[in-house]
Design an enzyme around this catalytic site. Structure first.
Site, PDB file in Angstrom:
ATOM      1  N   LYS A  79       7.221   3.935  35.371  1.00 21.01           N
ATOM      2  CA  LYS A  79       7.974   4.685  34.350  1.00 21.01           C
ATOM      3  C   LYS A  79       8.875   5.706  35.040  1.00 21.01           C
ATOM      4  O   LYS A  79       8.460   6.326  36.039  1.00 21.01           O
ATOM      5  CB  LYS A  79       6.982   5.379  33.407  1.00 21.01           C
ATOM      6  CG  LYS A  79       7.628   6.064  32.201  1.00 21.01           C
ATOM      7  CD  LYS A  79       6.557   6.632  31.267  1.00 21.01           C
ATOM      8  CE  LYS A  79       7.154   7.315  30.048  1.00 21.01           C
ATOM      9  NZ  LYS A  79       6.122   7.850  29.124  1.00 21.01           N
ATOM     10  N   SER A 154       6.548   6.561  24.272  1.00 18.79           N
ATOM     11  CA  SER A 154       7.739   6.642  25.077  1.00 18.79           C
ATOM     12  C   SER A 154       7.751   5.686  26.265  1.00 18.79           C
ATOM     13  O   SER A 154       8.811   5.464  26.846  1.00 18.79           O
ATOM     14  CB  SER A 154       7.917   8.075  25.588  1.00 18.79           C
ATOM     15  OG  SER A 154       6.873   8.431  26.472  1.00 18.79           O
ATOM     16  N   SER A 178       1.841   7.709  24.257  1.00 22.38           N
ATOM     17  CA  SER A 178       2.959   6.979  24.867  1.00 22.38           C
ATOM     18  C   SER A 178       2.595   5.803  25.747  1.00 22.38           C
ATOM     19  O   SER A 178       3.476   5.043  26.131  1.00 22.38           O
ATOM     20  CB  SER A 178       3.830   7.934  25.669  1.00 22.38           C
ATOM     21  OG  SER A 178       4.724   8.563  24.800  1.00 22.38           O
TER      22      SER A 178
HETATM   23  N1  GLN Z   1       5.467  10.002  20.468  1.00 20.06           N
HETATM   24  C1  GLN Z   1       4.893  11.245  20.901  1.00 20.06           C
HETATM   25  C2  GLN Z   1       5.972  12.277  21.064  1.00 20.06           C
HETATM   26  O1  GLN Z   1       7.075  11.998  20.770  1.00 20.06           O
HETATM   27  C3  GLN Z   1       4.105  11.036  22.147  1.00 20.06           C
HETATM   28  C4  GLN Z   1       4.928  11.022  23.374  1.00 20.06           C
HETATM   29  C5  GLN Z   1       4.137  10.841  24.621  1.00 20.06           C
HETATM   30  O2  GLN Z   1       2.948  10.510  24.592  1.00 20.06           O
HETATM   31  N2  GLN Z   1       4.795  11.113  25.718  1.00 20.06           N
HETATM   32  O3  GLN Z   1       5.749  13.379  21.466  1.00 20.06           O
END
Ligand code: GLN
Length: 484
Positions: A79, A154, A178
């Site tokens: 990532k 994400s 995410s």
């Molecule tokens: N979707 C969540 C957010 O927007 C989680 C993001 C994540 O785990 N990095 O914060």
């Protein structure tokens, strides 16, 4: 079978027996990437030349009789919020568009030491803020199971790449879901370890008290193999905990007799689609068939987890992202009039709208007059939520829930409505708030053929239990083949 469909476990056996060379595997991997990447768009940066060089080196070492790690020569995607020395690390943001770290994250270093071959850097929501990977400043990754849909976020690039056979497995990061949510949407396995078990050194910070690195893989065993490599205390991350030498893979024990699994009723309420609900309840029946006891339980404060998460994570983000000021690294606005104007223009032009929204929300909840009403109260709820999980785990080995309320949604469907986007995290955020380990693995498909994710939640430091419970289900249900 094509190499890109295989698991790391299978590939490792071929490499060890010298029936396959790392160079052949890497070459085949990039052929696959070039074939499907125009459709999927999961990579921000490809590192083909360096990968071929490393693969040749692994082959040379193996031919010289060196005892290599089990995963030496296996292709892995990373990532793009994990620092990679000399390789652009953008966080999918214009702000870091040309940022080349001078060091690698500890997790990445460990993979390099074990001889894994990095294929490239994977797309994500900008600074890991989002649930669909549509907040990337560079490109929109498509879900390989249906190219009109999002891969989740994400770590959407990581999940899509694994599902499309563009790497054998990948690293992602999970602050509120995410790793698990995109794994669920793309039909792969995603694991978020107990907070502190994997060093965060070199992971670009979003919300430091919630962030955790973990694997996305095609099988539970592959996820265990990868976790074994990256787990351990790191003096460069003071929140990392002792625990070197984990052997999740070697200790896997899928025996379910005597295990007690809880179905927390709050995770099956309003907003969860009927198809998701019935697939997860069917999974619970599978566990009963394997000899486990399944019982309904309650985690009463779950309803408060979403607002608590968005307050805590945005507060930390507003502080962590203060470093992007056009001075230390990354982007600087081309024209400005004095120092304050330089800060303003750099941050206005460099950040996308979701990141700005979080910074504003975070600054607001930390400001005097609102701190007590929001931030402090959210911390109190965090404590209570941890306690209620502790109470549940006094009588259960693991919890079974959906990973997300629905299957993958259409590209663009929720982009203009932040609240709808935030609601997709309803089943995952409480796990980060409580610092627990959790896994998502495929447990079915909806009537359109889209994968449904099953979430398994464990008590703190009981990561092994989650691998065991995951492996038991996978042995019954099977894995999803690579898409496309
Ligand atoms: N979707 C969540 C957010 O927007 C989680 C993001 C994540 O785990 N990095 O914060």
């Amino acid at each position: 079978m094509e190499l890109y469909r295989m698991t790391a476990e299978e590939l490792s056996a071929l490499l060890e027996k010298k029936e396959l060379s790392a160079a052949e595997l890497t070459k085949a991997q990039f052929e696959r990437i070039h074939a499907v990447e125009p459709d999927v768009q999961s990579y921000i940066t490809l590192t083909e030349e360096e990968a071929l060089r490393r693969a040749a080196e692994i082959d040379r070492r193996r031919s010289e009789g060196e005892q290599l790690s089990k995963l030496a020569g296996i292709p892995i995607g990373i990532k793009d919020n994990l620092c990679t020395k000399g390789v652009r690390t953008t966080c999918a943001s214009k702000m870091l568009g040309n940022f080349e770290p001078v060091y690698s994250a500890t997790a990445v270093e460990k993979l390099e030491d074990a001889g894994l071959v990095m294929t490239g850097k994977l797309n994500m929501d900008e600074f890991a803020m989002g649930s669909s990977t549509e907040n990337s400043a560079f490109q929109k990754t498509k879900n390989p199971r249906d190219l009109t849909r999002v891969p989740g976020g994400s770590s959407g690039g990581s999940a899509a790449a694994v599902a499309a056979g563009e790497c054998t497995f990948a690293l992602g990061s999970d602050t509120g879901g995410s790793i698990r949510q995109p794994a669920g949407f793309c039909g792969v396995v995603g694991f978020k370890p107990t907070y502190g078990t994997v060093s965060r050194y070199g992971l670009v910070a979003f919300a430091s008290s919630l962030d955790q690195i973990g694997p996305l893989a095609r099988s539970v065993k592959d996820a265990a193999l990868l976790c074994d490599l990256i787990t351990g205390r790191d003096p460069r991350d003071t929140t990392s905990v002792p625990g070197d030498g984990s052997n999740y893979y070697g200790s896997l024990n899928p025996e379910m007799k005597g295990k007690v699994l809880g179905l927390p009723k709050e995770f099956f309420g309003e907003g969860i689609s009927d198809e998701v609900k019935s697939a997860v309840l069917a999974a619970a029946k599978v566990y009963e068939g394997l000899g486990a006891t399944v019982k309904e339980v309650s985690v009463p404060l779950i309803d408060y987890s979403l607002p608590t998460y968005y307050i805590l994570s945005s507060a930390e983000a507003s502080s962590n992202l203060a470093r992007y000021d056009g001075v230390k690294y990354g982007f600087r606005a081309a024209e400005f009039d004095g120092l304050v104007d330089m800060y303003n223009r750099t941050r206005s032009e460099g950040f996308g709208s979701e990141v700005k929204r979080r910074i504003m929300l975070g600054t607001y909840v930390l400001s005097s007059g609102y701190y007590d009403a929001y931030y402090k109260r959210a911390q109190k709820v965090q404590r209570l939520l941890r306690q209620s999980f502790d109470e549940v785990f006094a009588g259960c080995d693991a919890l079974i829930t959906p990973t997300s309320p629905t299957t993958a949604f259409k590209l663009g469907e929720k982009l203009s409505d932040s609240m709808q986007m935030y609601l997709t995290d309803i089943c995952t955020v409480s796990i980060n708030i409580a610092g627990l380990p959790a896994m998502s693995l495929p447990c079915g498909r909806d009537k359109e053929g889209l994968p449904i994710g099953l979430q398994l939640i464990g008590n703190r430091f009981c990561d092994q239990t989650i691998f065991d419970v995951g492996a038991a289900f996978e042995a019954e249900f099977g894995r999803l083949d690579v898409a496309l």
